[in-house]
Every structure is written in structure tokens, then in C-alpha cells.
Design an enzyme around this catalytic site. Structure first.
Site, PDB file in Angstrom:
ATOM      1  N   LYS A   1       3.447  15.763 -11.824  1.00 35.36           N
ATOM      2  CA  LYS A   1       2.607  16.810 -12.409  1.00 35.36           C
ATOM      3  C   LYS A   1       3.395  17.920 -13.119  1.00 35.36           C
ATOM      4  O   LYS A   1       4.449  18.333 -12.678  1.00 35.36           O
ATOM      5  CB  LYS A   1       1.744  17.468 -11.307  1.00 35.36           C
ATOM      6  CG  LYS A   1       0.640  16.614 -10.768  1.00 35.36           C
ATOM      7  CD  LYS A   1      -0.402  16.203 -11.793  1.00 35.36           C
ATOM      8  CE  LYS A   1      -1.297  17.348 -12.230  1.00 35.36           C
ATOM      9  NZ  LYS A   1      -2.183  17.822 -11.159  1.00 35.36           N
TER      10      LYS A   1
ATOM     11  N   LYS B   1     -10.662  55.308 -10.728  1.00 32.71           N
ATOM     12  CA  LYS B   1      -9.293  54.996 -11.137  1.00 32.71           C
ATOM     13  C   LYS B   1      -8.821  53.594 -10.756  1.00 32.71           C
ATOM     14  O   LYS B   1      -8.182  52.912 -11.565  1.00 32.71           O
ATOM     15  CB  LYS B   1      -8.341  56.055 -10.583  1.00 32.71           C
ATOM     16  CG  LYS B   1      -8.454  57.376 -11.348  1.00 32.71           C
ATOM     17  CD  LYS B   1      -7.692  58.498 -10.731  1.00 32.71           C
ATOM     18  CE  LYS B   1      -8.431  59.367  -9.752  1.00 32.71           C
ATOM     19  NZ  LYS B   1      -9.802  59.763 -10.070  1.00 32.71           N
TER      20      LYS B   1
ATOM     21  N   GLN C   1     -14.257  59.530  -7.834  1.00 36.35           N
ATOM     22  CA  GLN C   1     -12.885  59.190  -7.446  1.00 36.35           C
ATOM     23  C   GLN C   1     -12.686  57.669  -7.462  1.00 36.35           C
ATOM     24  O   GLN C   1     -11.563  57.184  -7.515  1.00 36.35           O
ATOM     25  CB  GLN C   1     -12.594  59.750  -6.050  1.00 36.35           C
ATOM     26  CG  GLN C   1     -11.187  59.501  -5.575  1.00 36.35           C
ATOM     27  CD  GLN C   1     -10.866  60.283  -4.314  1.00 36.35           C
ATOM     28  OE1 GLN C   1     -10.767  61.510  -4.352  1.00 36.35           O
ATOM     29  NE2 GLN C   1     -10.738  59.586  -3.207  1.00 36.35           N
TER      30      GLN C   1
ATOM     31  N   GLU D   1      -4.090  29.062 -16.745  1.00 34.05           N
ATOM     32  CA  GLU D   1      -5.159  29.040 -15.730  1.00 34.05           C
ATOM     33  C   GLU D   1      -5.301  30.399 -15.058  1.00 34.05           C
ATOM     34  O   GLU D   1      -6.405  30.882 -14.821  1.00 34.05           O
ATOM     35  CB  GLU D   1      -4.852  27.980 -14.666  1.00 34.05           C
ATOM     36  CG  GLU D   1      -5.036  26.560 -15.152  1.00 34.05           C
ATOM     37  CD  GLU D   1      -4.565  25.556 -14.107  1.00 34.05           C
ATOM     38  OE1 GLU D   1      -5.414  25.026 -13.395  1.00 34.05           O
ATOM     39  OE2 GLU D   1      -3.345  25.326 -14.009  1.00 34.05           O
TER      40      GLU D   1
ATOM     41  N   HIS E   1     -19.255  22.797 -30.220  1.00 33.27           N
ATOM     42  CA  HIS E   1     -19.752  22.132 -29.000  1.00 33.27           C
ATOM     43  C   HIS E   1     -18.667  21.258 -28.353  1.00 33.27           C
ATOM     44  O   HIS E   1     -18.970  20.294 -27.675  1.00 33.27           O
ATOM     45  CB  HIS E   1     -20.989  21.262 -29.283  1.00 33.27           C
ATOM     46  CG  HIS E   1     -22.043  21.949 -30.092  1.00 33.27           C
ATOM     47  ND1 HIS E   1     -23.110  22.606 -29.522  1.00 33.27           N
ATOM     48  CD2 HIS E   1     -22.174  22.114 -31.431  1.00 33.27           C
ATOM     49  CE1 HIS E   1     -23.867  23.138 -30.476  1.00 33.27           C
ATOM     50  NE2 HIS E   1     -23.317  22.859 -31.644  1.00 33.27           N
TER      51      HIS E   1
ATOM     52  N   SER F   1       3.776  20.239  -8.965  1.00 37.53           N
ATOM     53  CA  SER F   1       2.916  20.095  -7.794  1.00 37.53           C
ATOM     54  C   SER F   1       3.793  19.851  -6.580  1.00 37.53           C
ATOM     55  O   SER F   1       4.832  19.191  -6.681  1.00 37.53           O
ATOM     56  CB  SER F   1       1.966  18.908  -8.009  1.00 37.53           C
ATOM     57  OG  SER F   1       1.502  18.433  -6.758  1.00 37.53           O
TER      58      SER F   1
HETATM   59  N1  ARG Z   1      -9.350  63.148  -6.219  1.00 40.08           N
HETATM   60  C1  ARG Z   1     -10.514  63.611  -6.888  1.00 40.08           C
HETATM   61  C2  ARG Z   1     -11.017  62.551  -7.884  1.00 40.08           C
HETATM   62  O1  ARG Z   1     -10.284  61.687  -8.211  1.00 40.08           O
HETATM   63  C3  ARG Z   1     -10.219  64.865  -7.632  1.00 40.08           C
HETATM   64  C4  ARG Z   1     -11.416  65.720  -7.883  1.00 40.08           C
HETATM   65  C5  ARG Z   1     -11.931  66.246  -6.592  1.00 40.08           C
HETATM   66  N2  ARG Z   1     -12.963  67.206  -6.776  1.00 40.08           N
HETATM   67  C6  ARG Z   1     -13.708  67.624  -5.809  1.00 40.08           C
HETATM   68  N3  ARG Z   1     -14.651  68.476  -6.095  1.00 40.08           N
HETATM   69  N4  ARG Z   1     -13.593  67.184  -4.564  1.00 40.08           N
HETATM   70  O2  ARG Z   1     -12.135  62.565  -8.305  1.00 40.08           O
END
Ligand code: ARG
Length: 463
Positions: free
Chosen positions: A289, A331, A328, A296, A162, A283
Site C-alpha cells: 500500500k 476565540k 469568550q 485524506e 457527475h 500500511s
Molecule cells: N476573557 C473575556 C472574553 O474573552 C474578556 C472580556 C471579559 N469581560 C467581562 N465583562 N467579563 O470575552
């Protein structure tokens, strides 16, 4: 709108008109999935070899494809390749460049393959490489904790619950707690790797293919120990990316907890650590400072790493089988979380190597706060008093000390015996900080002998 004879994209005959420029711009992913070019090329080479082995393309065509892809890879790595947003993604950019270069053979590469299994493959290969890199960084982080634990072995500090002083512990015990967290992080990533390392190629768009492919051959070429079992699952599956993100999240959360401690500990109120000047900032207005901006920022970056996991969970949540273009969106959050955690891990190891502990302050903070009260209760338990009764007796002793503004160790034997006749002269040993720490010999406890063992083991583990 003017019709084009040759639509720019590779999907050819079905379309009378080229894609609108706004749609091209909206749907392009090349600005981030270009990162997968090595994996895409490696996957395509293996696919071509498989097609040749199965008689679906000739040996000459296979050689032309493999050589062409090697040239493209060199151009990309040397920054001489122009990625075109109108070609959408890394897969189509590379395939188009190949076909422009070698003609008909290039147009055969996509036989028995879809971008759905292709992108899944690329992403898996990319992440499995990242697991290896992360494992190395986590080991370096562990090394930094172990070096500090070795350097400060024997130093005491308050252990907190705590955020209130609770029981004295060894600083090295506290530091090795982080070693354990990072150890689990490494194990978790290795476990996740087992599920990343499954080869989806051959699932094609969603249903598999009627062409005589050899999926096991492709898996072997690409060093995958297993192939996916269900083409519909594989083409729309992002569990591996989600799991990977979760693993990153726990690393980040561990770093963030440490960051919080470093921020607290470097304040005047605690004054437990001095972070090297090179790892602090000043600072612009207050000349005195010295701010712990690095911890942080590490703490602050937890927001985006957690956000990345939430983002992909929500993306996948409502998707019907199998592939949907929504995927898509998988990523960017993964790449961002990966870059963030990687950067955090690198800098934290450096910062720890440039951090000094203020042992006087740590030791000083173990006085005050009645941190050996549990030891006093345990002493009574050893004399056969039930723990609950001992807890109550010691509570009264603490209240008595508080009224007089003194510590447990300041009490005389006479005073102590007013609370219980079981208290004898040897009680003073358990009331000292060192006595308290070294009494905690339970496995995993903070006694010097246990911490020494743990440290030896940690050093052995790191090799
Ligand atoms: N750029 C697409 C992705 O990252 C690749 C796959 C696309 N597939 C499709 N059926 N349009 O998902």
C-alpha cells in the site's frame, strides 16, 4: 469560608470573598487567549498614550506603563512569564503584572476602558495580521498550481460532470480552476479585512465613556483606518470573526475538493497522479500500500473547520446586546480553524510540488466515453441544423457506436452520412480530442490559446 483581605482579582471592593477555585478554573481563558498577548500590549500602549495626550495620566505615568509593558512582552516572548489561571485571561494577567511592577501608574491603565472593548480590539488586531499571513499562503498555493499548469501545458484529460467523462479538456485548464478559487479566497479575505479593521476602543463596557478620550488618536496609533460608530454594537460584535471564519471555510472547502480529486486520481482505477513517496504513507499490514493520507486528512479536517463556523454562529445567535460572557467562546473555534487551514495550505503547496501527472493515462482516458459528441452536434449546428435536432441525431450516432463497441472516430463517412447528409469529410477534425479541445476558444474556454493566455495572466498576477 475564610475571607481574604485582598481578593486575587482586580475587581476589588465589591467582593467580600475570593472567587471559588472551581469558578476560576471554569471561567479561565488564559490557556488560549494568551495567544493575543502582543496585540493586548500594543493596544494598551496606544491607550496609555491617548490617556496621556488627553491629560488623564501624566507623561511619567505613561512612560512607566509603556516601559513596563515592553518588559512584560519580552518576558512572555522568551517564555519567562508565568500566566496565572486565577487571573482569568490575558488582559488581567498582563495588567496585574504591570501593576505589581510599576504600582499606581499601572492601576490607571484601565481608565476609560473595559475588557469588553479591549478583547474586541485585541481579536481584531490579531485577525488582521492573520489575513496577511493567509494571503501569503494562498499566493504560494496559487504558485504551485501555476507551476504545474506551465509544466503540463498541452496535456489533455477528460473533463467530468457527475464524475462521468464529459468533454476533453487541458490538464492545465483544470489546474487553473483552483488558481481562480484561491484568487477569490484572497479577495474575500481582503474584503473581510475592511470590516475587521475598525477600532472599537472607547466603546468601554457598552455605552462609551464620559472621560475625554480621543478615539481617533488611538485608532491612528494602532493603524486603524476607522473607528466603530456605535458603542453598543462594538462591544458585543463578533461579525468580523464570523466573516473571517467563513472565509477560512471556503479556503478549506476548496482544498477539500482538490483533496478528493487527489485521492481519486491516485487510485489504481484512475492512476492519473503519482504523489511523491515523501508525501504518502504505507500500511502497517499491507506491504504493497501507498496511501494518500495527506489529501485524506485535508478532506477530513473540513469537519472541524465547518464546525468552528457553526459553533460561533450558534454562540452569537441568541445573545441580547451587548457583551455577554458567552462571547469568550469566540476565540477557540477561530484559532482552531485558523491553525487547521494554515497547516493545510502549507502542506498542499509542498505536496503539489511533489506530484507528477501520468500523461499517458490522462490521454488514454480521453478515448472512450464519446467525449466529442458535443463537437459533432456543434458541427451540425454550424451547418444550420437546430441544436435540439443535432442533439438527437448525435444521440443516435452514439447509440449506434455503443452497439458496435466502437468510438465516434472509428465511423466511416458513409456510416456517418446515414445519420445526416450534412456530415462531410471535415467532420473528422472535430472528432479528434485535440480538435475538440482547441475548438473551445470562447473566453475562459479550454482551447490551448485561451489556457495559454490564462496562464500568462496568472503568472503576471503572482508577479
Ligand atoms: N476573557 C473575556 C472574553 O474573552 C474578556 C472580556 C471579559 N469581560 C467581562 N465583562 N467579563 O470575552
Amino acid at each position: 469560608m475564610a475571607q481574604q483581605d485582598t481578593p486575587k482579582k482586580l475587581w476589588g471592593g465589591r467582593f467580600a470573598e475570593a472567587t471559588a477555585a472551581s469558578v476560576e478554573e471554569f471561567s479561565a481563558s488564559i490557556h488560549y487567549d494568551a495567544r493575543l498577548y502582543r496585540q493586548d500590549i500594543m493596544g494598551s500602549k496606544a491607550h496609555a498614550r491617548m490617556l496621556a495626550k488627553q491629560g488623564l495620566i501624566s507623561a511619567e505615568e505613561c512612560t512607566a506603563i509603556v516601559d513596563g509593558l515592553s518588559e512584560i512582552e519580552t518576558e512572555i516572548s522568551e517564555g519567562r512569564f508565568e500566566f496565572k489561571p486565577e487571573l482569568e485571561d490575558v488582559h488581567m494577567n498582563i495588567e496585574k503584572a504591570l501593576t505589581d511592577r510599576i504600582g499606581a501608574a499601572g492601576a490607571k491603565l484601565h481608565t476609560a476602558r473595559s475588557r469588553n472593548d479591549q478583547v474586541n480590539l485585541d481579536f481584531r488586531m490579531y485577525l488582521r495580521d492573520q489575513v496577511v499571513l493567509l494571503d501569503g499562503l494562498l499566493a504560494e498555493g496559487q504558485g504551485a498550481f501555476v507551476r504545474l499548469a506551465r509544466k503540463y501545458l498541452g496535456a489533455v484529460m477528460p473533463g467530468y460532470t457527475h464524475l462521468q467523462r464529459a468533454q476533453p479538456v487541458l490538464l492545465s485548464h483544470h489546474l487553473l480552476a483552483y488558481f481562480e478559487m484561491l484568487k477569490r479566497d484572497r479577495e474575500r479575505l481582503q474584503d473581510c479585512l475592511g470590516r475587521i479593521n475598525v477600532m472599537p476602543l472607547g466603546s468601554a463596557a457598552l455605552a462609551g465613556t464620559g472621560l475625554p478620550v480621543d478615539r481617533h488618536f488611538a485608532a491612528q496609533e494602532l493603524d486603524f483606518p476607522a473607528i466603530s460608530a456605535n458603542s453598543m454594537d462594538a462591544s458585543g460584535d463578533r461579525d468580523f470573526a464570523l466573516e473571517f471564519l467563513f472565509c477560512l471555510n471556503l479556503v478549506q472547502i476548496h482544498l477539500s475538493r482538490l483533496a478528493e480529486e487527489l485521492v481519486l486520481w491516485s487510485s489504481k482505477e484512475f492512476d492519473f497522479v503519482r504523489i511523491g513517496d515523501r508525501y504518502c504513507t504505507g500500511s502497517s499490514i499491507m506491504p504493497q500500500k501507498k496511501n494518500p493520507d495527506i489529501p485524506e486528512l485535508i478532506r477530513g479536517k473540513s469537519g472541524r473547520v465547518t464546525g468552528a463556523l457553526m459553533s460561533l454562529l450558534v454562540t452569537v445567535k441568541g445573545l441580547p446586546l451587548t457583551y455577554n460572557r458567552d462571547l469568550q467562546e469566540d476565540k477557540e473555534p477561530v484559532f482552531d480553524a485558523l491553525d487547521t487551514v494554515t497547516a493545510n495550505l502549507s502542506i498542499i503547496a509542498e505536496l503539489l510540488d511533489n506530484t507528477e501527472f501520468n500523461l499517458e493515462r490522462l490521454q488514454g482516458a480521453t478515448h472512450g466515453g464519446f467525449m466529442t459528441a458535443t463537437d459533432l452536434a456543434d458541427y451540425l449546428v454550424c451547418k444550420n441544423m437546430p441544436f435540439r435536432q443535432a442533439h438527437s441525431v448525435v444521440g443516435k450516432v452514439v447509440a449506434h457506436c455503443q452497439d458496435r463497441d466502437i468510438e465516434l472516430i472509428d465511423l466511416t463517412l458513409d456510416e456517418l452520412q446515414q445519420f445526416s447528409e450534412l456530415l462531410e469529410p471535415d467532420v473528422f477534425e472535430v472528432l479528434t480530442v485535440d480538435g475538440s479541445v482547441n475548438s473551445r476558444v470562447s473566453p475562459g474556454g479550454t482551447a490551448l490559446v485561451r489556457v495559454q493566455e490564462a496562464l500568462d495572466q496568472a503568472e503576471k498576477y503572482l508577479g
